[in-house]
Scaffold this motif. Structure first.
Motif, short mmCIF file in Angstrom:
data_model
loop_
_atom_site.label_atom_id
_atom_site.label_comp_id
_atom_site.label_asym_id
_atom_site.label_seq_id
_atom_site.Cartn_x
_atom_site.Cartn_y
_atom_site.Cartn_z
N THR A 165 12.97 20.10 50.04
CA THR A 165 14.11 19.61 50.72
C THR A 165 14.38 20.68 52.17
O THR A 165 14.71 19.91 53.13
CB THR A 165 15.42 20.00 49.93
OG1 THR A 165 15.34 21.44 49.41
CG2 THR A 165 15.63 19.19 48.82
N SER A 206 14.43 18.34 55.72
CA SER A 206 15.59 18.60 56.35
C SER A 206 15.03 19.07 57.96
O SER A 206 15.83 18.62 58.97
CB SER A 206 16.49 19.68 56.02
OG SER A 206 17.15 19.34 54.56
N GLN A 264 15.35 12.43 51.47
CA GLN A 264 16.05 13.66 51.41
C GLN A 264 17.18 13.59 50.24
O GLN A 264 17.30 14.50 49.54
CB GLN A 264 16.74 14.16 52.53
CG GLN A 264 17.71 15.15 52.85
CD GLN A 264 18.54 15.33 54.09
OE1 GLN A 264 18.92 14.43 54.60
NE2 GLN A 264 18.24 16.62 54.69
N ALA A 290 15.29 14.00 47.12
CA ALA A 290 14.78 15.41 46.92
C ALA A 290 16.05 16.01 46.49
O ALA A 290 15.86 16.89 45.52
CB ALA A 290 14.30 15.76 47.99
N VAL A 291 17.23 15.79 46.89
CA VAL A 291 18.52 16.51 46.49
C VAL A 291 18.65 16.38 45.16
O VAL A 291 19.01 17.21 44.15
CB VAL A 291 19.61 15.92 47.43
CG1 VAL A 291 20.83 16.64 46.59
CG2 VAL A 291 19.35 16.85 48.85
N HIS A 349 16.15 18.12 42.68
CA HIS A 349 15.99 19.58 42.91
C HIS A 349 17.56 20.09 42.49
O HIS A 349 17.53 21.36 42.55
CB HIS A 349 15.77 20.25 44.34
CG HIS A 349 14.38 20.04 44.65
ND1 HIS A 349 13.50 21.35 44.99
CD2 HIS A 349 13.38 19.14 44.71
CE1 HIS A 349 12.38 21.03 45.28
NE2 HIS A 349 12.36 19.54 45.19
N ASN A 373 25.24 17.00 52.45
CA ASN A 373 24.54 15.70 52.40
C ASN A 373 25.18 15.16 50.97
O ASN A 373 25.24 13.90 50.83
CB ASN A 373 23.12 16.23 52.18
CG ASN A 373 22.47 16.75 53.52
OD1 ASN A 373 23.09 16.26 54.55
ND2 ASN A 373 21.66 17.50 53.74
#
Length: 456
Positions: free
Chosen positions: A319, A323, A347, A350-351, A354, A361
């Protein structure tokens, strides 16, 4: 007939030979044009990656473009960063097209001569602000004789043929960027070729693109471990049927062993497509079907599951790295719309994977999905993202639920999150959702919130 421009002598051609030569030049120009437009987003991603790498290093980065397409990417790097990078463009065929591209771009092209007397990592030749080095040699030979900080590899053959050479001299904390096209064809129609090159078993699945990326990463990890090096996967953007794998090299046997532990076989149900990674260890598994969340083996006689891989089971996103690429830079042109679309999609994915939804975001994406404030699950940051990353995705169009009508993607994501599951879109497939809910749990969520089908 003598050509005064370069002092070389040529024999006169008849009309047939001239027509043939013009035809070949036209075909070459068309292929170069198609290639440049097809990989425009990938080249833009590489440009921003080098911007971040140049900030982390006080010395000149030694970069090599092994794309075999006239050095388009390498020339782009040099035009933007000039003295910050030493750029080498290499290909196995004649470098006349590289020289022509340099002349069109107002860049000096100097020939780079390999020497067996030099040690990999010795001080390289200095480059001017508008100068690149070009070398005609086999890719494996160059990678064995020189050390690099940044390698962009897209060979004409299979990627696995070059892994041992790449990791031989790729410097510590250096970056390897792999790209290839037609991954669906390679992994769907030529499973025997993948077994030959990557030593992995594959079959056609709804998450074929991600499985292809994970198989290639697993093959790269095994090659790197033979050089006592481990790999950190930073991002794996997939643009249409073309993928880019960005990995950072970490030197040391402990890194190699840690990465090898994350290369595992996968158990795949051929009936419902449920999957799981098999645990590592020396002892055999007594009942591997018990690891699957489905009950297909109990309902159907015979062997309902097969073993695929081995493949990478860890995280394929970072991440922080993603970013940083999205931040605007004064030295670079403004992000293109397609670049933003791909990176923002990655992104968000990925958030999700994770378990780290930030105030800026994550909430923004959830508001777009229309999720109520009170029903948002509390998600805490995981200290070991590789163990909690929900691998693969579920294709909504290929789900065979006869008792429920599947709604649009926006509502599906909202329903899953309201029940406490992680969920997001995936950039690998616009019709798929990445979630940690298995197919049975996914079905239960749909039954709870969605309309029942009349064909029930």
């Amino acid at each position: 007939m003598e050509n005064s421009s370069n002092g070389a002598q040529f024999h006169e051609f008849d009309g047939k030979d001239i027509a043939y030569e013009e035809k070949q030049n036209t075909i070459q120009n068309q292929s170069t044009k198609v290639h440049s437009s097809k990989f425009k987003v990938i080249q833009e991603i590489l440009l921003h990656i080098l911007q971040e790498e140049s900030k982390l290093s006080s010395e000149h980065l030694f970069c090599v473009d092994l794309q075999n397409k006239g050095g388009v990417a390498g020339l782009q790097w040099k035009r933007h960063y000039q003295s910050k990078l030493n750029v080498l463009i290499a290909q196995n065929k004649a470098i006349s097209n590289i020289q022509q591209n340099c002349e069109d771009s107002d860049v000096i092209c100097s020939e780079f001569h390999l020497s067996f007397e030099r040690q990999p990592g010795d001080v390289q030749l200095e480059q001017k602000d508008k100068e690149i080095h070009a070398c005609q040699c086999p890719t494996n030979v160059l990678l064995h004789l020189e050390a690099f900080d940044f390698v962009f590899l897209q060979p004409e053959g299979h990627l696995a043929n070059y892994f041992d050479s790449v990791f031989c001299n790729l410097r510590n904390n250096g970056l390897l960027c792999l790209t290839s096209s037609d991954i669906s064809v390679q992994f769907t129609r030529t499973a025997n070729v993948i077994r030959r090159y990557c030593h992995a078993q594959v079959t056609k699945t709804e998450y074929m693109r991600e499985m292809a990326v994970r198989v290639i990463i697993g093959c790269a990890v095994r090659s790197a471990s033979r050089c006592n090096k481990g790999l950190e996967v930073l991002m794996t953007p997939c643009v249409e049927d073309n993928f880019l794998i960005v990995m950072r090299v970490h030197r040391g046997p402990q890194h190699a062993d840690h990465c090898l532990d994350q290369v595992k076989p996968q158990l795949y149900c051929q009936i419902c497509e449920e999957q799981c990674f098999l645990p590592g260890g020396l002892t055999p598994i007594e009942n591997p079907y018990a690891l699957l969340a489905c009950t297909c083996h109990e309902k159907t006689p015979g062997r309902t599951a097969i073993v695929l891989g081995p493949m990478w089971s860890g995280s394929i996103f970072n991440t922080t790295f993603i970013s940083n690429l999205l931040k605007p830079h004064e030295d670079l042109p403004e992000h293109s719309s397609q670049f933003k679309k791909v990176l923002q999609s990655i992104q968000e994915e990925a958030v999700c994977s994770h378990l780290d939804v930030s105030e800026t975001n994550g909430d923004h994406h959830q508001r777009d999905l229309g999720e109520p404030e009170a029903k948002r699950p509390k998600i805490e940051h995981s200290q070991h993202p590789t163990t909690t990353h929900p691998p693969f995705y579920i294709n909504l169009h290929k789900m065979k639920f006869k008792d429920v009508i599947i709604p649009k993607m926006r509502k599906v994501l909202s329903f899953l999150r309201s029940e406490g599951y992680r969920a997001s879109r995936t950039h690998f497939d616009s019709n798929s959702v990445r979630t940690n809910a298995n197919r049975t749990q996914f079905h239960d969520v749909l039954l709870k919130f969605c309309k029942k089908s009349r064909k029930e």
